[in-house]
Design a protein around this motif. Structure first.
Motif, PDB file in Angstrom:
ATOM      1  N   GLN A 128      21.059  67.581  64.200  1.00 49.09           N
ATOM      2  CA  GLN A 128      20.759  66.622  63.239  1.00 49.09           C
ATOM      3  C   GLN A 128      21.841  65.322  62.907  1.00 49.09           C
ATOM      4  O   GLN A 128      21.354  64.341  62.888  1.00 49.09           O
ATOM      5  CB  GLN A 128      21.094  67.550  61.847  1.00 49.09           C
ATOM      6  N   MET A 132      20.581  61.641  63.527  1.00 50.54           N
ATOM      7  CA  MET A 132      21.254  60.668  62.421  1.00 50.54           C
ATOM      8  C   MET A 132      22.108  59.628  62.893  1.00 50.54           C
ATOM      9  O   MET A 132      21.962  58.331  62.641  1.00 50.54           O
ATOM     10  CB  MET A 132      22.054  61.337  61.315  1.00 50.54           C
ATOM     11  N   GLU A 136      18.866  56.921  63.848  1.00 54.36           N
ATOM     12  CA  GLU A 136      18.778  56.493  62.519  1.00 54.36           C
ATOM     13  C   GLU A 136      19.889  55.399  62.449  1.00 54.36           C
ATOM     14  O   GLU A 136      20.112  54.888  61.186  1.00 54.36           O
ATOM     15  CB  GLU A 136      18.798  57.707  61.559  1.00 54.36           C
ATOM     16  N   GLN A 138      23.138  55.531  61.641  1.00 52.42           N
ATOM     17  CA  GLN A 138      24.232  55.881  60.546  1.00 52.42           C
ATOM     18  C   GLN A 138      25.431  56.104  61.319  1.00 52.42           C
ATOM     19  O   GLN A 138      25.805  56.560  62.278  1.00 52.42           O
ATOM     20  CB  GLN A 138      23.769  57.148  59.864  1.00 52.42           C
ATOM     21  N   GLU A 142      28.577  57.757  56.816  1.00 49.34           N
ATOM     22  CA  GLU A 142      27.320  57.935  56.225  1.00 49.34           C
ATOM     23  C   GLU A 142      26.572  59.317  56.525  1.00 49.34           C
ATOM     24  O   GLU A 142      26.235  60.086  55.565  1.00 49.34           O
ATOM     25  CB  GLU A 142      26.231  57.006  56.710  1.00 49.34           C
ATOM     26  N   ILE A 143      26.941  59.808  57.666  1.00 51.73           N
ATOM     27  CA  ILE A 143      26.544  61.228  58.042  1.00 51.73           C
ATOM     28  C   ILE A 143      27.304  62.090  57.326  1.00 51.73           C
ATOM     29  O   ILE A 143      26.845  63.209  56.729  1.00 51.73           O
ATOM     30  CB  ILE A 143      26.528  61.509  59.493  1.00 51.73           C
ATOM     31  N   ALA A 145      28.701  61.908  54.330  1.00 51.28           N
ATOM     32  CA  ALA A 145      28.441  61.866  53.045  1.00 51.28           C
ATOM     33  C   ALA A 145      27.093  62.640  52.795  1.00 51.28           C
ATOM     34  O   ALA A 145      26.999  63.347  51.911  1.00 51.28           O
ATOM     35  CB  ALA A 145      28.421  60.524  52.699  1.00 51.28           C
ATOM     36  N   ALA A 146      26.024  62.351  53.687  1.00 45.90           N
ATOM     37  CA  ALA A 146      24.732  62.767  53.507  1.00 45.90           C
ATOM     38  C   ALA A 146      24.695  64.265  53.736  1.00 45.90           C
ATOM     39  O   ALA A 146      24.035  65.028  52.994  1.00 45.90           O
ATOM     40  CB  ALA A 146      23.734  62.346  54.534  1.00 45.90           C
ATOM     41  N   LEU A 147      25.561  64.927  54.522  1.00 45.65           N
ATOM     42  CA  LEU A 147      25.666  66.297  54.764  1.00 45.65           C
ATOM     43  C   LEU A 147      26.611  67.009  54.026  1.00 45.65           C
ATOM     44  O   LEU A 147      26.744  68.313  54.316  1.00 45.65           O
ATOM     45  CB  LEU A 147      25.778  66.566  56.348  1.00 45.65           C
TER      46      LEU A 147
END
Length: 178
Positions: A128, A132, A136, A138, A142-143, A145-147
């Protein structure tokens, strides 16, 4: 000639270098619009070509194969220079313009399928994070923060993914992506 090059024949390598340098340099300059950067990319390209010579497949057309691999190097150079956003459109257009060649399409399809096969063998979280980052586009922040993970954890997972994929893809065209 390619087989001699793969066996370490420096004369064959020099011949490939001499025959294709100008065309590849012109191609790199037309994309990068920076002669110094194009020269650096091309010099590193030939160095890596020599280092990975034994693992490379025998191409049907040397020129098409070198252009294909150089495109990957240019993409990596743009990414490493962190000017991807400035050149992303140009590179997408380049791919669209130059993938009409059936040899290129075959190389891209083979590379993509092989990469996806090995990517699916990675643990889910590492897969993943890699997806990302590379697909994507990122950033590490950003990764993270998203995870809900620390940036260092994301960096470690990307490093792990790169190391595992390099081992899995050793001898593959797709190894030029990493």
């Amino acid at each position: 000639m390619w087989e001699r090059f793969q066996k370490g024949d420096t004369n064959a390598f020099e011949q490939i270098f001499q025959e294709h340098w100008n065309m590849l340099m012109h191609y790199a300059c037309s994309i990068l619009h920076d002669d110094a950067m194009a020269k650096d990319v091309l010099q590193n390209f030939f160095l890596e070509l020599w280092e990975k010579r034994e693992a490379l497949p025998v191409p049907q057309e040397i020129k098409a194969f070198l252009l294909f691999l150089l495109r990957l190097r240019i993409l990596n150079a743009l990414r490493k220079e962190d000017i991807r956003s400035k050149h992303e459109h140009s590179f997408a257009q380049l791919l669209q313009e130059h993938t009409s060649n059936s040899t290129d399409q075959l190389y891209y399809k083979q590379m993509y399928e092989e990469l996806m096969q090995h990517l699916n063998e990675l643990p889910p979280r590492i897969r993943q994070v890699f997806y990302m980052s590379r697909f994507e586009y990122q950033s590490v922040a950003e990764i993270a923060a998203a995870l809900g993970a620390s940036e260092q954890t994301v960096r470690n997972q990307l490093n792990t993914a790169n190391k595992r994929l390099k081992v899995m893809l050793k001898g593959s065209i797709a190894s030029f992506l990493l």
